[in-house]
Write a protein that holds these residues in place. Structure first.
Motif, PDB file in Angstrom:
ATOM      1  N   MET A 189       6.872  -9.727  -0.216  1.00  0.00           N
ATOM      2  CA  MET A 189       6.801 -11.134   0.180  1.00  0.00           C
ATOM      3  C   MET A 189       5.412 -11.708  -0.114  1.00  0.00           C
ATOM      4  O   MET A 189       5.249 -12.925  -0.175  1.00  0.00           O
ATOM      5  CB  MET A 189       7.170 -11.325   1.650  1.00  0.00           C
ATOM      6  CG  MET A 189       6.249 -10.666   2.648  1.00  0.00           C
ATOM      7  SD  MET A 189       6.703  -8.939   2.869  1.00  0.00           S
ATOM      8  CE  MET A 189       5.896  -8.559   4.430  1.00  0.00           C
ATOM      9  N   TYR A 190       4.412 -10.840  -0.334  1.00  0.00           N
ATOM     10  CA  TYR A 190       3.096 -11.301  -0.771  1.00  0.00           C
ATOM     11  C   TYR A 190       3.046 -11.483  -2.286  1.00  0.00           C
ATOM     12  O   TYR A 190       2.381 -12.398  -2.782  1.00  0.00           O
ATOM     13  CB  TYR A 190       2.011 -10.301  -0.343  1.00  0.00           C
ATOM     14  CG  TYR A 190       1.616 -10.473   1.100  1.00  0.00           C
ATOM     15  CD1 TYR A 190       0.514 -11.243   1.463  1.00  0.00           C
ATOM     16  CD2 TYR A 190       2.362  -9.886   2.113  1.00  0.00           C
ATOM     17  CE1 TYR A 190       0.161 -11.415   2.795  1.00  0.00           C
ATOM     18  CE2 TYR A 190       2.022 -10.056   3.442  1.00  0.00           C
ATOM     19  CZ  TYR A 190       0.911 -10.820   3.779  1.00  0.00           C
ATOM     20  OH  TYR A 190       0.582 -11.004   5.100  1.00  0.00           O
ATOM     21  N   GLN A 191       3.733 -10.641  -3.018  1.00  0.00           N
ATOM     22  CA  GLN A 191       3.745 -10.771  -4.474  1.00  0.00           C
ATOM     23  C   GLN A 191       4.528 -11.992  -4.932  1.00  0.00           C
ATOM     24  O   GLN A 191       4.128 -12.667  -5.894  1.00  0.00           O
ATOM     25  CB  GLN A 191       4.377  -9.531  -5.108  1.00  0.00           C
ATOM     26  CG  GLN A 191       3.567  -8.254  -4.976  1.00  0.00           C
ATOM     27  CD  GLN A 191       4.338  -7.062  -5.528  1.00  0.00           C
ATOM     28  OE1 GLN A 191       4.953  -6.322  -4.779  1.00  0.00           O
ATOM     29  NE2 GLN A 191       4.309  -6.894  -6.852  1.00  0.00           N
ATOM     30  N   TYR A 192       5.641 -12.264  -4.266  1.00  0.00           N
ATOM     31  CA  TYR A 192       6.569 -13.307  -4.726  1.00  0.00           C
ATOM     32  C   TYR A 192       7.012 -14.198  -3.561  1.00  0.00           C
ATOM     33  O   TYR A 192       8.205 -14.298  -3.257  1.00  0.00           O
ATOM     34  CB  TYR A 192       7.815 -12.677  -5.348  1.00  0.00           C
ATOM     35  CG  TYR A 192       7.567 -11.449  -6.188  1.00  0.00           C
ATOM     36  CD1 TYR A 192       6.959 -11.555  -7.439  1.00  0.00           C
ATOM     37  CD2 TYR A 192       7.933 -10.186  -5.735  1.00  0.00           C
ATOM     38  CE1 TYR A 192       6.735 -10.424  -8.222  1.00  0.00           C
ATOM     39  CE2 TYR A 192       7.718  -9.052  -6.509  1.00  0.00           C
ATOM     40  CZ  TYR A 192       7.115  -9.173  -7.750  1.00  0.00           C
ATOM     41  OH  TYR A 192       6.892  -8.065  -8.508  1.00  0.00           O
ATOM     42  N   PRO A 193       6.098 -14.864  -2.859  1.00  0.00           N
ATOM     43  CA  PRO A 193       6.507 -15.613  -1.663  1.00  0.00           C
ATOM     44  C   PRO A 193       7.540 -16.700  -1.936  1.00  0.00           C
ATOM     45  O   PRO A 193       8.523 -16.839  -1.194  1.00  0.00           O
ATOM     46  CB  PRO A 193       5.183 -16.197  -1.149  1.00  0.00           C
ATOM     47  CG  PRO A 193       4.242 -16.128  -2.311  1.00  0.00           C
ATOM     48  CD  PRO A 193       4.653 -14.941  -3.108  1.00  0.00           C
ATOM     49  N   ARG A 194       7.340 -17.467  -3.008  1.00  0.00           N
ATOM     50  CA  ARG A 194       8.273 -18.577  -3.268  1.00  0.00           C
ATOM     51  C   ARG A 194       9.602 -18.078  -3.816  1.00  0.00           C
ATOM     52  O   ARG A 194      10.671 -18.537  -3.404  1.00  0.00           O
ATOM     53  CB  ARG A 194       7.636 -19.568  -4.248  1.00  0.00           C
ATOM     54  CG  ARG A 194       6.491 -20.368  -3.639  1.00  0.00           C
ATOM     55  CD  ARG A 194       5.963 -21.417  -4.572  1.00  0.00           C
ATOM     56  NE  ARG A 194       5.339 -20.842  -5.759  1.00  0.00           N
ATOM     57  CZ  ARG A 194       4.751 -21.560  -6.713  1.00  0.00           C
ATOM     58  NH1 ARG A 194       4.736 -22.886  -6.624  1.00  0.00           N
ATOM     59  NH2 ARG A 194       4.190 -20.981  -7.754  1.00  0.00           N
ATOM     60  N   GLN A 195       9.543 -17.138  -4.772  1.00  0.00           N
ATOM     61  CA  GLN A 195      10.784 -16.651  -5.370  1.00  0.00           C
ATOM     62  C   GLN A 195      11.641 -15.913  -4.346  1.00  0.00           C
ATOM     63  O   GLN A 195      12.870 -16.066  -4.327  1.00  0.00           O
ATOM     64  CB  GLN A 195      10.475 -15.718  -6.544  1.00  0.00           C
ATOM     65  CG  GLN A 195       9.685 -16.377  -7.670  1.00  0.00           C
ATOM     66  CD  GLN A 195       8.206 -16.038  -7.595  1.00  0.00           C
ATOM     67  OE1 GLN A 195       7.615 -16.063  -6.514  1.00  0.00           O
ATOM     68  NE2 GLN A 195       7.604 -15.731  -8.735  1.00  0.00           N
TER      69      GLN A 195
END
Length: 339
Positions: free
Chosen positions: A321-327
């Protein structure tokens, strides 16, 4: 969506378009001894490849920076639960993981969810303002705490999302109180029973350690090597940090209790049998580079849960969730919106 077997053993043995019919056939084969439970079919949505999008404390909108957002306390017969509640829409309740507090949620991930849903995050018992009368507890007690929160806040048609150990709590809640859950999301989690793969010893030591170098060691197990520079630079800036909320200290007693929960979950055949009867629509999200709870755990979960869809995220680590918060938020919002 194509219905597939997600197992090297069974790959190519059977191709079906209707999940219910295939699963019935597979379960009959299990009963006859011709198939083992881990060979049951999985609804596999494929592997997605997202570009890393760590925000690093950017000027993008954050719910945790909004004036008036305060931690609230729900009093239950067993004790108190500290929580935050924000956003608009159908509720989504997020259960955090091993030795983690609400602060470990990515603020931008939560803010994107809150554009479409009412978001509720809380601390598990023994952490922060969540203090229960009984110092000894099991995963069923933690699931009961979540149920008390859902009932106490009068949340209807709620989605429950569990990350890591939080996914274990969410599974137990779905077994014990299925009527409280509209949709279930298991993020980087593990199944009950002997097929579960616990964190390797060196990973466990890194997560439960302290002192000099602890932060770097944790980053190294939560994120794959290519994402490490951004993770080390951005993780603290992107944590959920409302005014007045201080990240709580995780005591040795909490660490010990949560260690026991993980080890007992791997031996919990009762939960394994109960999970096979959970029909709540479930989204399973697994990072292919998760070194804490390896993606094989999510594949096994997909075999067990009758109404689950597995999505693998290429190069996703344990805290993706830190690498890809929006996706990630977008994929979850689309899942919740499906009928």
């Amino acid at each position: 969506m194509t219905f597939k077997y997600r197992s090297d053993v069974t790959s190519g043995l059977l191709s079906c378009q209707k999940r219910s019919g295939c699963r019935l056939i597979a379960q009959l084969l299990v009963c006859s001894g011709l198939l083992v439970p881990q060979m049951l079919p999985v609804a596999y949505a494929g592997t997605v490849a997202w570009q890393d999008d760590m925000r690093c404390g950017s000027g993008a909108f954050r719910q945790d920076r909004q004036a008036g957002l305060k931690e609230r306390i729900l009093e239950t017969p067993n004790g108190s639960i500290g929580y935050f509640r924000f956003g608009h829409g159908s509720p989504i309740v997020l259960i955090t993981g091993y030795r983690a507090s609400m602060a470990e949620w990515n603020a931008y991930f939560l803010s994107d969810l809150a554009k479409h849903h009412e978001v509720v995050v809380f601390d598990n018992r023994g952490i922060g303002q969540s203090q229960m009368h009984d110092a000894s507890y099991s995963v069923r007690d933690l699931a009961s705490d979540t149920a008390a929160l859902l009932r106490g806040l009068h949340l209807k048609n709620a989605t429950v999302l569990g990350w890591s150990m939080g996914g274990i709590i969410a599974q137990q809640l779905a077994i014990d109180e299925p009527s409280l859950i509209s949709k279930l999301i298991l993020l980087s989690s593990m199944p009950p029973g002997p097929r579960a793969a616990l964190p390797p010893t060196d990973v466990d030591q890194a997560l439960s350690g302290s002192g000099s170098g602890h932060f770097d060691h944790v980053m190294e197990v939560l994120f794959p090597t290519p994402a490490l520079p951004s993770a080390k630079a951005c993780f603290v800036h992107d944590m959920f940090a409302p005014v007045g909320y201080t990240e709580p200290h995780i005591t040795d007693a909490v660490t010990h209790a949560q260690d026991l929960i993980l080890r007992r979950w791997k031996q919990d055949n009762q939960a394994l049998r109960g999970l096979d009867r959970v029909t709540v629509p479930t989204l399973i999200l697994a990072g292919t580079s998760d070194e804490v709870l390896r993606p094989s755990n999510s594949v096994v979960l997909g075999h067990i849960l009758p109404n689950a869809t597995l999505v693998e995220v290429r190069a996703g680590g344990h805290a993706m969730m830190y690498q890809y918060p929006r996706q990630l938020a977008d994929r979850i919002v689309r899942f919740i919106g499906t009928q």
